[in-house]
Design an enzyme around this catalytic site. Structure first.
Site, PDB file in Angstrom:
ATOM      1  N   ALA A  65      -7.649  -1.431   5.177  1.00 15.62           N
ATOM      2  CA  ALA A  65      -7.576  -1.625   6.615  1.00 15.62           C
ATOM      3  C   ALA A  65      -8.927  -2.184   7.064  1.00 15.62           C
ATOM      4  O   ALA A  65      -9.939  -2.012   6.381  1.00 15.62           O
ATOM      5  CB  ALA A  65      -7.261  -0.302   7.301  1.00 15.62           C
ATOM      6  N   GLY A 108      -5.796   0.638   2.467  1.00 15.10           N
ATOM      7  CA  GLY A 108      -4.574   0.060   3.028  1.00 15.10           C
ATOM      8  C   GLY A 108      -4.009  -1.059   2.170  1.00 15.10           C
ATOM      9  O   GLY A 108      -2.798  -1.326   2.212  1.00 15.10           O
ATOM     10  N   GLU A 111      -1.991   0.664  -0.333  1.00 18.66           N
ATOM     11  CA  GLU A 111      -0.829   1.236   0.373  1.00 18.66           C
ATOM     12  C   GLU A 111       0.192   0.155   0.739  1.00 18.66           C
ATOM     13  O   GLU A 111       1.403   0.384   0.665  1.00 18.66           O
ATOM     14  CB  GLU A 111      -1.317   1.977   1.623  1.00 18.66           C
ATOM     15  CG  GLU A 111      -2.144   3.201   1.247  1.00 18.66           C
ATOM     16  CD  GLU A 111      -2.855   3.813   2.445  1.00 18.66           C
ATOM     17  OE1 GLU A 111      -3.736   3.151   3.029  1.00 18.66           O
ATOM     18  OE2 GLU A 111      -2.522   4.946   2.808  1.00 18.66           O
ATOM     19  N   GLU A 131     -10.775   5.838   0.944  1.00 18.87           N
ATOM     20  CA  GLU A 131     -10.973   6.279   2.335  1.00 18.87           C
ATOM     21  C   GLU A 131     -11.908   7.475   2.452  1.00 18.87           C
ATOM     22  O   GLU A 131     -12.631   7.610   3.448  1.00 18.87           O
ATOM     23  CB  GLU A 131      -9.627   6.631   2.973  1.00 18.87           C
ATOM     24  CG  GLU A 131      -8.749   5.446   3.289  1.00 18.87           C
ATOM     25  CD  GLU A 131      -7.820   5.033   2.164  1.00 18.87           C
ATOM     26  OE1 GLU A 131      -8.030   5.445   0.995  1.00 18.87           O
ATOM     27  OE2 GLU A 131      -6.871   4.292   2.440  1.00 18.87           O
TER      28      GLU A 131
END
Ligand code: HXC
Length: 257
Positions: A65, A108, A111, A131
């Site tokens: 992200a 992300g 993911e 993270e």
């Protein structure tokens, strides 16, 4: 449609979405998310597309992200804005999706790859959920999908330490379907997607939906779902065609109906 953060193309019945924010290693900001979801949904409603390949660059599928965009968010921003929920628009796509991963698939990025139906990885791919090093936890499904993919021990170790794993380790652990030499990754993914896209589209939907039920139900529920789903395939022209073609010793020509 014009996009700023992705490239979109079609090859026959295959739709290709390429993440394209090279200056940020394809970090997933909100604009990119909206574009990926829009492009994937457009392919999904188009019955001339039978499989979707999602890929990045050779250096990075996606490095996570977008930390710059997230860094100033408050709890209120994250909650009221329902941070990351927009990705549900990608996972609700019924067309088969393949992640073709080269280089970094972190946070992300890992993911997003796991939101696809399966992952093809180049030998340079690197997977991880770092993270924890940013003072947060995975937020696009990592604690759930990684755990289901590779089991508790390995998922815990990766998520609690933030350690990055190689393509080889990821394949061994069951996260990726197959490793491909980096130079051949996209061609292999498109060939694989073409093979899938040549099957009957409604039967692909039924197969994908049934496999996904395995992650959301008991064995008994899943078996009941599968039985109803295969019974329903007998209502399709493509079931008649597939079986007739076998008996006539020829290739089936599916009408996707
Ligand atoms: C924003 C990013 C980024 C990211 C890289 N960049 N990752 N920008 N968000 N996730 C930017 C860098 O700032 C840099 O921009 C450019 O991309 C190139 O990256 P470098 O770090 O210079 O490259 P390199 O030294 O090769 O290192 C590659 C890397 C590193 C190991 C992948 O970039 C890295 O650690 N990135 C962050 C990985 C990460 O923590 N991902 C998880 C994010 S959190 P400039 O402008 O400086 O050139 C997440 C889920 C959050 O995904 C859910 C809970 C909120």
């Amino acid at each position: 449609t014009e996009y700023d953060n992705i490239l979109v193309e079609r090859r026959g019945r295959v739709g290709i979405i390429t993440l394209n924010r090279p200056k940020a290693l394809n970090a997933l900001n909100e604009a990119l998310m909206r574009e990926v979801v829009q492009a994937a949904r457009a392919f999904d409603i188009d019955t001339d597309i039978g499989a979707i390949v999602l890929t990045g660059s050779e250096r990075a599928f996606a490095a996570g992200a977008d930390i710059t965009e997230m860094s100033s968010k408050s709890y209120q921003d994250a909650y009221v804005g329902n941070m990351f929920a927009g990705w549900d628009g990608f996972t609700s796509v019924r067309t088969p999706t393949i992640a073709a991963v080269s280089g970094y698939a972190l946070g992300g990025g890992c993911e997003l790859a796991m939101m696809c139906d399966f992952i093809l990885a180049s030998d340079t791919a690197k997977f991880g959920q770092p993270e924890i090093n940013l003072g947060v936890i995975p937020g696009m499904g990592g604690t759930q999908r990684l755990t289901r993919a590779i089991g508790k021990a390995k998922a815990m170790e990766l998520i609690l330490t933030g350690r990055i794993m190689s393509a080889e380790e990821a394949e061994h652990a069951g996260l990726v379907a197959r490793i491909v030499p980096a130079a051949e990754l996209l061609d292999d993914a498109i060939t694989t997607a073409s093979l899938i896209a040549g099957k009957s589209l409604p039967v692909l939907y039924a197969a994908k939906e049934s496999v996904n039920v395995a992650f959301e139900s008991t064995l008994a529920e899943g078996l009941r779902f599968e039985r109803r789903a295969i019974q329903a395939t007998f209502g399709l022209h493509d079931q008649a065609e597939g079986m007739a073609a076998f008996m006539q010793k020829r290739e089936p020509v599916f009408s996707h109906s």
